[in-house]
Design a protein around this motif. Structure first.
Motif, PDB file in Angstrom:
ATOM      1  N   ILE A 111     -50.942 -17.924  25.079  1.00 17.85           N
ATOM      2  CA  ILE A 111     -50.401 -18.335  26.376  1.00 17.85           C
ATOM      3  C   ILE A 111     -51.194 -17.755  27.542  1.00 17.85           C
ATOM      4  O   ILE A 111     -51.119 -18.256  28.660  1.00 17.85           O
ATOM      5  N   TYR A 112     -51.953 -16.701  27.283  1.00 19.93           N
ATOM      6  CA  TYR A 112     -52.619 -15.995  28.371  1.00 19.93           C
ATOM      7  C   TYR A 112     -53.966 -16.626  28.721  1.00 19.93           C
ATOM      8  O   TYR A 112     -54.594 -17.297  27.883  1.00 19.93           O
ATOM      9  N   PRO A 113     -54.436 -16.409  29.956  1.00 21.42           N
ATOM     10  CA  PRO A 113     -55.736 -16.953  30.358  1.00 21.42           C
ATOM     11  C   PRO A 113     -56.863 -16.492  29.436  1.00 21.42           C
ATOM     12  O   PRO A 113     -56.837 -15.374  28.906  1.00 21.42           O
ATOM     13  N   LYS A 114     -57.860 -17.353  29.277  1.00 19.98           N
ATOM     14  CA  LYS A 114     -58.989 -17.067  28.395  1.00 19.98           C
ATOM     15  C   LYS A 114     -59.687 -15.774  28.758  1.00 19.98           C
ATOM     16  O   LYS A 114     -60.119 -15.020  27.878  1.00 19.98           O
ATOM     17  N   LEU A 115     -59.819 -15.511  30.042  1.00 15.55           N
ATOM     18  CA  LEU A 115     -60.574 -14.338  30.497  1.00 15.55           C
ATOM     19  C   LEU A 115     -59.655 -13.274  31.089  1.00 15.55           C
ATOM     20  O   LEU A 115     -60.013 -12.609  32.067  1.00 15.55           O
ATOM     21  N   SER A 116     -58.496 -13.091  30.484  1.00 19.08           N
ATOM     22  CA  SER A 116     -57.569 -12.057  30.957  1.00 19.08           C
ATOM     23  C   SER A 116     -58.192 -10.677  30.847  1.00 19.08           C
ATOM     24  O   SER A 116     -58.954 -10.399  29.915  1.00 19.08           O
ATOM     25  N   PRO A 117     -57.863  -9.778  31.791  1.00 18.90           N
ATOM     26  CA  PRO A 117     -58.230  -8.366  31.605  1.00 18.90           C
ATOM     27  C   PRO A 117     -57.627  -7.860  30.299  1.00 18.90           C
ATOM     28  O   PRO A 117     -56.580  -8.341  29.860  1.00 18.90           O
ATOM     29  N   GLN A 118     -58.297  -6.918  29.680  1.00 20.72           N
ATOM     30  CA  GLN A 118     -57.865  -6.379  28.384  1.00 20.72           C
ATOM     31  C   GLN A 118     -57.423  -4.918  28.532  1.00 20.72           C
ATOM     32  O   GLN A 118     -58.057  -4.170  29.274  1.00 20.72           O
ATOM     33  N   PRO A 119     -56.377  -4.498  27.813  1.00 20.33           N
ATOM     34  CA  PRO A 119     -55.459  -5.317  27.025  1.00 20.33           C
ATOM     35  C   PRO A 119     -54.585  -6.199  27.908  1.00 20.33           C
ATOM     36  O   PRO A 119     -54.390  -5.890  29.100  1.00 20.33           O
ATOM     37  N   ILE A 120     -54.053  -7.263  27.339  1.00 26.63           N
ATOM     38  CA  ILE A 120     -53.352  -8.287  28.114  1.00 26.63           C
ATOM     39  C   ILE A 120     -51.895  -7.880  28.333  1.00 26.63           C
ATOM     40  O   ILE A 120     -51.136  -7.702  27.378  1.00 26.63           O
ATOM     41  N   LYS A 121     -51.522  -7.757  29.592  1.00 24.67           N
ATOM     42  CA  LYS A 121     -50.142  -7.432  29.942  1.00 24.67           C
ATOM     43  C   LYS A 121     -49.341  -8.715  30.174  1.00 24.67           C
ATOM     44  O   LYS A 121     -49.893  -9.757  30.526  1.00 24.67           O
ATOM     45  N   GLU A 122     -48.042  -8.624  29.991  1.00 17.78           N
ATOM     46  CA  GLU A 122     -47.173  -9.781  30.175  1.00 17.78           C
ATOM     47  C   GLU A 122     -47.322 -10.388  31.558  1.00 17.78           C
ATOM     48  O   GLU A 122     -47.209 -11.609  31.729  1.00 17.78           O
ATOM     49  N   GLU A 123     -47.618  -9.557  32.541  1.00 20.62           N
ATOM     50  CA  GLU A 123     -47.716 -10.035  33.927  1.00 20.62           C
ATOM     51  C   GLU A 123     -48.932 -10.926  34.174  1.00 20.62           C
ATOM     52  O   GLU A 123     -49.045 -11.565  35.231  1.00 20.62           O
ATOM     53  N   TYR A 124     -49.845 -11.023  33.207  1.00 20.96           N
ATOM     54  CA  TYR A 124     -51.039 -11.853  33.376  1.00 20.96           C
ATOM     55  C   TYR A 124     -50.787 -13.326  33.100  1.00 20.96           C
ATOM     56  O   TYR A 124     -51.683 -14.159  33.275  1.00 20.96           O
ATOM     57  N   LEU A 125     -49.592 -13.672  32.653  1.00 25.09           N
ATOM     58  CA  LEU A 125     -49.260 -15.069  32.387  1.00 25.09           C
ATOM     59  C   LEU A 125     -49.472 -15.912  33.653  1.00 25.09           C
ATOM     60  O   LEU A 125     -49.066 -15.514  34.756  1.00 25.09           O
ATOM     61  N   LEU A 126     -50.124 -17.061  33.487  1.00 29.56           N
ATOM     62  CA  LEU A 126     -50.353 -18.034  34.563  1.00 29.56           C
ATOM     63  C   LEU A 126     -51.227 -17.497  35.702  1.00 29.56           C
ATOM     64  O   LEU A 126     -51.083 -17.909  36.854  1.00 29.56           O
ATOM     65  N   THR A 127     -52.150 -16.602  35.362  1.00 26.76           N
ATOM     66  CA  THR A 127     -53.069 -16.078  36.387  1.00 26.76           C
ATOM     67  C   THR A 127     -54.486 -16.625  36.235  1.00 26.76           C
ATOM     68  O   THR A 127     -55.378 -16.204  36.978  1.00 26.76           O
ATOM     69  N   GLY A 128     -54.722 -17.546  35.293  1.00 31.85           N
ATOM     70  CA  GLY A 128     -56.062 -18.085  35.109  1.00 31.85           C
ATOM     71  C   GLY A 128     -56.062 -19.236  34.122  1.00 31.85           C
ATOM     72  O   GLY A 128     -55.019 -19.642  33.596  1.00 31.85           O
ATOM     73  N   LEU A 129     -57.265 -19.786  33.866  1.00 31.02           N
ATOM     74  CA  LEU A 129     -57.414 -20.932  32.983  1.00 31.02           C
ATOM     75  C   LEU A 129     -57.221 -20.538  31.511  1.00 31.02           C
ATOM     76  O   LEU A 129     -57.600 -19.449  31.098  1.00 31.02           O
TER      77      LEU A 129
END
Length: 319
Positions: A111-129
């Motif tokens: 569900i998270y963006p392809k280029l999310s900062p790591q590690p991926i936090k729940e708050e990163y949802l819908l912040t990128g492609l």
């Protein structure tokens, strides 16, 4: 949940659903409802409506989904988005209409963006492609999370969601075209060993990093949330550690006992470069994983060998 409460595990024959059933039984829950897809097609609204009226479940683990690896997601996107959204819409809405006490929806780390900062936090949802190869599946799962949150906001429903990382374990899909990377590698290495092949070909460069969680650990986390969590947040479920595909391959090679070479086919897609979940939030509630990667792969491999004839004929399908 009380031990005698009526609990519906949707998708009980799949990797996650079967683990939830095992864990519930180990914990002493005695009134577990299960239906195969031929008995109850969760994509069909009237069938779902009739089921809720007849069975009146009190608690629901919504683990039913159309699932698959990169190839399946990229080849059948319409099936993945339609089937999964239909399942979610029908079950969640009927849970609301029939006053189900509590529901847990199983999502996915995709569900998270392809280029999310790591590690991926729940708050990163819908912040990128999103990663394009599994965008359809990811959009469906995001919709499921939002359904739970909005039904809680508007109607006060106790609907929650959990996002497991890459899962593996008993009941996995070992179809080489449609499975995820870890079970596909288990089958490849086993068959190469049995047939004395000189090498095993692995899709991609081997450099992407992935996190893997044993399915019974994930099931334990889901039951923990159902028993102990009240609120509108959704939670990542994982181990908090990742490995490259090359490192994973070497671990599986050792456990299986294959002595040949590894060949990386760089013409095949790598997918997301890295996908490591932050599990600080669920750890803060008191849950953490207990099965190491090597221990889990040994358990999964033993299960695969013991049920080899069944697994090699099992199709990726609605579970």
């Amino acid at each position: 949940m009380n031990k005698g409460d009526k609990i519906f595990v949707a998708g009980h024959r799949g990797l996650m659903g079967s683990a939830i059933v095992r864990s519930l039984q180990k914990k002493g829950y005695t009134n577990i409802i299960t239906k195969t897809s031929s008995e109850l097609d969760l994509r069909e609204q009237q069938q779902v409506r009739d089921f809720f009226i007849a069975e009146k479940p009190q608690f629901i683990f919504l683990a039913a989904a159309k699932v698959g690896g990169i190839y399946a997601n990229n080849t059948y996107p319409a099936d993945f988005i339609y089937d999964n959204m239909a399942i979610q819409n029908n079950v969640i809405h009927e849970a609301y209409r029939n006053n189900v006490d509590k529901l847990l929806f199983l999502g996915s780390s995709c569900i998270y963006p392809k280029l999310s900062p790591q590690p991926i936090k729940e708050e990163y949802l819908l912040t990128g492609l999103l990663e394009t190869t599994n965008e359809a599946y990811a959009i469906a799962k995001i919709a499921g999370i939002k359904l739970c949150q909005y039904y809680q906001k508007q109607y006060g429903c106790r609907f929650i969601s959990a996002m497991p990382t890459n899962l593996y374990g008993p009941g996995d899909n070992y179809n080489l075209q449609n499975s995820h990377v870890l079970p596909a590698l288990i089958r490849k290495f086993h068959e190469a060993k049995v047939n004395n092949h000189p090498s095993v070909t692995i899709w991609g460069s081997g450099t992407p990093r992935r996190e893997f969680l044993y399915s019974d650990d994930a099931a334990d986390a889901c039951i923990f949330l159902m028993e102990d969590y009240e609120g509108a947040d959704f939670f990542n479920i994982g181990v908090g550690v990742d490995n490259t595909i090359a490192e994973l391959s070497l671990i599986i090679k050792e456990i299986v006992g294959f002595t040949g070479e590894l060949v990386f086919d760089t013409s095949k897609p790598d997918g997301t470069p890295r996908k490591l979940l932050s599990v600080d939030k669920i750890k803060g509630l008191g849950w953490h994983s207990s099965v190491s990667l090597k221990e889990g792969i040994r358990l999964a491999y033993n299960d695969f060998v013991n049920k080899y004839d069944y697994y090699v004929h099992k199709e990726s399908s609605l579970i």
